[in-house]
Each structure stands twice: as structure tokens, then as C-alpha cells.
Enzyme design. Structure first.
Site, PDB file in Angstrom:
ATOM      1  N   LYS A  12      -6.723  -6.644  28.577  1.00  0.00           N
ATOM      2  CA  LYS A  12      -6.439  -7.037  27.182  1.00  0.00           C
ATOM      3  C   LYS A  12      -5.672  -8.361  27.166  1.00  0.00           C
ATOM      4  CE  LYS A  12      -6.294  -2.177  26.045  1.00  0.00           C
ATOM      5  NZ  LYS A  12      -6.318  -1.253  24.941  1.00  0.00           N
ATOM      6  N   HIS A  96     -15.635  -3.750  22.125  1.00  0.00           N
ATOM      7  CA  HIS A  96     -14.407  -2.955  22.250  1.00  0.00           C
ATOM      8  C   HIS A  96     -13.867  -2.639  20.853  1.00  0.00           C
ATOM      9  CE1 HIS A  96     -10.340  -1.780  23.284  1.00  0.00           C
ATOM     10  NE2 HIS A  96     -10.775  -1.578  24.513  1.00  0.00           N
TER      11      HIS A  96
HETATM   12  C1  PEP Z   1      -9.283   0.156  26.798  1.00  0.00           C
HETATM   13  O1  PEP Z   1      -8.615  -0.814  26.467  1.00  0.00           O
HETATM   14  O2  PEP Z   1     -10.505   0.033  26.890  1.00  0.00           O
HETATM   15  C2  PEP Z   1      -8.608   1.424  27.078  1.00  0.00           C
HETATM   16  C3  PEP Z   1      -9.324   2.474  27.379  1.00  0.00           C
HETATM   17  O3  PEP Z   1      -7.231   1.419  26.999  1.00  0.00           O
HETATM   18  P1  PEP Z   1      -6.238   2.599  27.539  1.00  0.00           P
HETATM   19  O4  PEP Z   1      -6.705   2.954  28.924  1.00  0.00           O
HETATM   20  O5  PEP Z   1      -4.886   1.936  27.542  1.00  0.00           O
HETATM   21  O6  PEP Z   1      -6.351   3.725  26.586  1.00  0.00           O
END
Ligand code: PEP
Length: 251
Positions: A12, A96
Site C-alpha cells: 500500500k 483493489h
Molecule cells: C490488502 O491490502 O489487500 C489486504 C488484504 O490487507 P490486510 O492483509 O492488511 O487485510
């Protein structure tokens, strides 16, 4: 058919340049040889540098987290698929839920991004998944069916073979709430059946479907043990090399 197993990290908007290099180096130094493909999904500014770091580590691949649908043009601040390709990118995470929510991306737009990425020979990791109220209304399978068909069903068979799907229930992303292994399996089986109906058995059986949503070292093995779960898309836990490596080793 033996499907490719993939564990992809989604950093991210975390990690400055030096932190990103340190994290990539830590992953490289802890990674044990295996058949699992391990993907680092980094912010744009890291791509070129990390591509140099991972050269020669055959199981490590590089992903961007987005790209523009046009190849070039007057789109200030944007980055195109040919630019990503020139930096050594292998995969692009598209659709996403954070891009859908904060940047208002629709499946029609994501379909164009998928085309742009595939035209450069990169592989899309197409994210789909329902919000909590949709699941509570019992409409999660219908919603995911719509997302999958609108973004992917214009692809031909050769293209579909290159696609990776990530099922990420929005209520489980960054919340600490994980889908149960049964909930994950049920949706992954459903997604594979959609692909089977549209593209036939061979492509459906070869399709890698990742689960994403609060995957941690403590729950990864059970999720990855489900017959239709072929790996994970990992957000928060991909920012710590030991946790990420422990998740990779759970497969
Ligand atoms: C993601 O950002 O795709 C995700 C699954 O985040 P997290 O693992 O923090 O829930």
C-alpha cells in the site's frame, strides 16, 4: 493440474525509499527455495530499485498496485503499463477495494486497465470481494459474479490463462477480521465455477485464486489448506519480513 501458488505482498502507501529497500533485502535473505511465487507489491517509486535487488532470485517477482488505462498522454501524475513494464514489473494489482472506494474505480475502468497491463505481457492480479452489508444480505456470490464477469469475461482464453484473481472480502481488509477457511473456500469454489462455465475446465483448474483479508502467520496455514485457495494477497503483514516469510512458508 498443479496450480501455481502465489503469496503477494501489498505494501500500500507504506515504506519510504530506504525502508522499502531494507524490507526487500530482508525478504530476499530469509526466503527459502520453493515453488511458491513470492510477489512484492510496492509503491511506484520502489519498482525500479527493487527490480534490481530481486534480479537472480527466481521465485521473487515484482508488482505495481495500480496503473493508468492509457499507454501515454496528458494525465499528470499517472503511470502507464509500458512504464511499469520498463521498470521490470511482472504483475499489477488491479481493482483493489481501496481503489474502488477512494478513487471510484468501476469494473468497466478496471477492465481497461487489465487490457493495458496484458498488452505489455504483465499479469493482472484482479481483486474482487463484497462489503459487509452485501454479505449480510446474502448477496455476496451475486456481487462477486458480477465483478468477475464485468472485468474479465471480455478476455480470450490465452489472456485468461495469465490472470490471477484475489478474493478479498472488504470487511476483512485491514480490520483484523478474517474470513473463516470455510467462507474463503466457498467463495473460491464459486469463482472457479464461474471461470469453468465461461472458459472450461482446463482454464478454471489452472487459475490461481488468492485470498486476502487480515492474513497473518497464525491463520495462513488453515486458509491456504483449502482446496481452492492457492495463496494470499497480504497487506499489513507484508510490511514485516518475518511475518511475510512465515506466511509464505505456511503454504
Ligand atoms: C490488502 O491490502 O489487500 C489486504 C488484504 O490487507 P490486510 O492483509 O492488511 O487485510
Amino acid at each position: 493440474m498443479k496450480r501455481k501458488k502465489i503469496v503477494a505482498g501489498n505494501w500500500k502507501m507504506y515504506m519510504d525509499y530506504e525502508e522499502g529497500r531494507a524490507l526487500a533485502n530482508a525478504v530476499i535473505s530469509h526466503l527459502q527455495p520453493s515453488e511458491t511465487i513470492v510477489v512484492l507489491g510496492t509503491p511506484y517509486i520502489h519498482l525500479k530499485g527493487i527490480s534490481g535487488l530481486i534480479k537472480g532470485v527466481s521465485s521473487l517477482k515484482l508488482a505495481a498496485q495500480n496503473c493508468h488505462q492509457e499507454n501515454n498522454g496528458a494525465y499528470t501524475g499517472e503511470v502507464s503499463a509500458p512504464m511499469l513494464k520498463s521498470c521490470g514489473v511482472d504483475y499489477v494489482i488491479l481493482g483493489h477495494s481501496e481503489r474502488r472506494e477512494y478513487f471510484h474505480e468501476t469494473d468497466a475502468l478496471i477492465a481497461r486497465k487489465i487490457d493495458a497491463v496484458m498488452a505489455q505481457g504483465m499479469q493482472p492480479i484482479y481483486c474482487c470481494g463484497e462489503r459487509l452489508e452485501v454479505r449480510e444480505a446474502g448477496e455476496h456470490e451475486a456481487l462477486v459474479s458480477r465483478q468477475v464477469s464485468e472485468a474479465l469475461f471480455h478476455l480470450n482464453e490465452e489472456q485468461m490463462r495469465q490472470v490471477v484473481i484475489a478474493y478479498e472480502p472488504v470487511w476483512a481488509i485491514g480490520t483484523g477480521k478474517t474470513a473463516s477457511p470455510e467462507q474463503a473456500q466457498e467463495m473460491h469454489r464459486h469463482i472457479r465455477s464461474l471461470i469453468r462455465k465461461q472458459y472450461g475446465d482446463g482454464i478454471a483448474e489452472g487459475l490461481t485464486i488468492l485470498y486476502g483479508g487480515s492474513v497473518k502467520p497464525g491463520n495462513a496455514a488453515e486458509l491456504f489448506g483449502q482446496p481452492d485457495v492457492d495463496g494470499g494477497l497480504i497487506g499489513g503483514a507484508s510490511l514485516k519480513a518475518e511475518d511475510f516469510i512465515a506466511i509464505v512458508e505456511s503454504i
